[in-house]
Enzyme design. Structure first.
Site, PDB file in Angstrom:
ATOM      1  N   CYS B 238       0.861  -1.184   0.000  1.00 56.67           N
ATOM      2  CA  CYS B 238       0.000   0.000   0.000  1.00 56.67           C
ATOM      3  C   CYS B 238       0.888   1.220   0.000  1.00 56.67           C
ATOM      4  O   CYS B 238       1.712   1.387  -0.892  1.00 56.67           O
ATOM      5  CB  CYS B 238      -0.974  -0.018   1.173  1.00 56.67           C
ATOM      6  SG  CYS B 238      -0.178  -0.137   2.782  1.00 56.67           S
ATOM      7  N   ARG B 243      -2.015  -0.750   5.522  1.00 56.44           N
ATOM      8  CA  ARG B 243      -3.263  -1.307   5.022  1.00 56.44           C
ATOM      9  C   ARG B 243      -3.028  -2.696   4.426  1.00 56.44           C
ATOM     10  O   ARG B 243      -3.877  -3.577   4.487  1.00 56.44           O
ATOM     11  CB  ARG B 243      -3.867  -0.380   3.959  1.00 56.44           C
ATOM     12  CG  ARG B 243      -4.479   0.872   4.526  1.00 56.44           C
ATOM     13  CD  ARG B 243      -4.844   1.866   3.437  1.00 56.44           C
ATOM     14  NE  ARG B 243      -3.692   2.568   2.910  1.00 56.44           N
ATOM     15  CZ  ARG B 243      -3.752   3.502   1.967  1.00 56.44           C
ATOM     16  NH1 ARG B 243      -4.908   3.833   1.435  1.00 56.44           N
ATOM     17  NH2 ARG B 243      -2.660   4.107   1.558  1.00 56.44           N
TER      18      ARG B 243
END
Lengths: 142, 281
Positions: B238, B243
């Site tokens: 990410c 994430r």
């Protein structure tokens, strides 16, 4: 002495935990957003997009004094705390005091060191926006 | 209806309410905001901060083995403690801390499904009281780099056309976001994605209430639609690897894929690397 200088002095030399406590106190004492701004906030207006956390800010200059109103979710206490510092320092200040305030404020109050670069980048953007807004509002061209 | 590959890795808010004070259990809150824990947390939970506690402050890396040992000892976590992670944002940071603990070889790690949001939505108690824990003598036996991808691994991976999952938002994936004047926080000089990467935003795997989607839904997203194979070789990334640790967790534990790595350098490394190939639609 400008209020911002007093705040910088309060933060200088504090250890990590005390800095966090101070910031949390500031987060808790951010004045409630006046009713007349709430509709605009709920419509997503005046959001500082440079910060990932939703920050809503209204900056005006009237009769030679800056007024600043802001709202940040309670779920983002760090950002809320920093914005609350800005309100404490600059709501009621002169445009010149905002202009003179150090551009490296986050470093001066030790947050870059203590919170790290990733976290403070968004905060720097909020501060930059404030300085810009005041400059625009105080300039006769506007 | 299929079950998760490792259902035992998830515990419910009910389970945590009942067992958080048990011997051998330590609940850990990990949030994006360093102060959120201090505004109120699950009773008995300790705070571990992704940036201040888990990352080295000088070099861009995780803390040293020695500092990880000191951290866990001070948090009252022993080598055989079962650590239950939870946090804000549908457990992004909970998963990030989980991944980091796995990197340092900690064995017993669980996630509280739904995270902080679900706990609060169920009107469960929060406290500002930081628990007094008994110090331990934590020892790291080895670093488990098999779950971590470095930039050269990613380069080799793209050469083989192996699956890469970009879990950022669609606008970050297309590169539109970095180029917008309003978003300097991305910290990368170029926008776009790693060649060959498919975009599956992390939140695709989460329900509204912060819990994980069902095994059938996850299989449909990652296996049927994206074509990932349980015995394949997948890398997720990410912006800074936070994430993507959520997606790493979903693929590794909920779907039981055997070889999934998180590229923690992610876009803030790749988007700044000189001569790194970039794809932009």
């Amino acid at each position: 002495m400008a209020r911002i200088q007093e705040i910088i002095e309060e933060f200088q030399g504090l250890d990590f935990n005390t800095t966090l406590e101070m910031l949390l106190d500031y987060a808790n004492s951010l004045p409630e957003l006046p009713e007349e701004y709430k509709e605009a906030r709920d419509a997503g207006l005046n959001r500082v997009h440079e910060c990932q956390t939703p920050v809503f800010m209204w900056v005006n200059v009237k009769d030679g004094r800056v007024s600043m109103h802001a709202d940040v979710a309670r779920e983002s206490p760090t950002v809320r705390g920093f914005v609350s510092i800005l309100v404490d320092a600059f709501d009621g200040a002169t445009p010149d005091e905002v202009e003179q305030a150090p551009s490296n404020l986050l470093t001066e109050i030790g947050l870059v060191n203590k919170l790290g670069m990733t976290r403070t980048r968004g905060l720097g953007a909020v501060y930059g926006r404030l300085k810009n807004d005041v400059r625009k509002a105080a300039s006769p061209a506007y | 209806m299929a079950d998760y590959a490792n259902p035992e890795v998830l515990v419910s808010t009910d389970w945590v309410a009942e067992h958080s004070a048990d011997a051998g259990i330590r609940v850990v809150e990990s949030d994006e905001d360093v102060l959120l824990y201090d505004t109120g947390h699950v009773p008995g939970a300790v705070k571990i901060d992704w940036e201040n506690d888990l990352q080295d402050q000088l070099i861009r890396d995780y803390v040293s083995k020695e500092n990880f040992e000191i951290l866990l000892s001070e948090k009252g976590i022993a080598n055989d403690t079962t650590v239950v992670f939870y946090g804000d944002k549908s457990n992004w940071w909970g998963c990030y801390a989980f991944w980091t603990f796995k990197l340092f070889g900690h064995e017993k790690c669980l996630i509280m499904n739904g995270g902080r949001q679900k706990w609060i939505d169920e009107n469960r108690p929060l406290t500002k009281e930081v628990p007094v824990v008994e110090k331990t003598d934590y020892r790291v036996s080895g670093i488990n780099n098999s779950i971590r991808a470095f930039r050269d691994d990613v380069k080799a991976h793209t050469a083989l056309n192996s699956p890469l999952i970009d879990v950022r938002s669609p606008k970050e994936y297309t590169g539109e976001l970095v180029h917008m004047e309003d978003y300097p926080q991305e910290g990368a000089l170029r926008g776009g994605h790693i060649p060959g990467a498919k975009n599956v935003p992390w939140a695709t795997a989460a329900n509204e209430d912060g819990t994980f989607k069902s095994a059938d839904e996850l299989k449909d997203i990652y296996e049927n639609t994206q074509g990932l194979k349980p015995d394949g070789d997948t890398i997720a990334y990410c912006r800074i690897g936070e994430r993507s640790s959520h997606t790493w967790f979903v693929l590794s534990y909920l779907l039981g894929h055997s070889n999934v790595r998180n590229y923690d350098g992610s876009w803030t490394e790749w988007g700044n690397l000189v001569q790194a190939p970039i794809e932009k639609p």
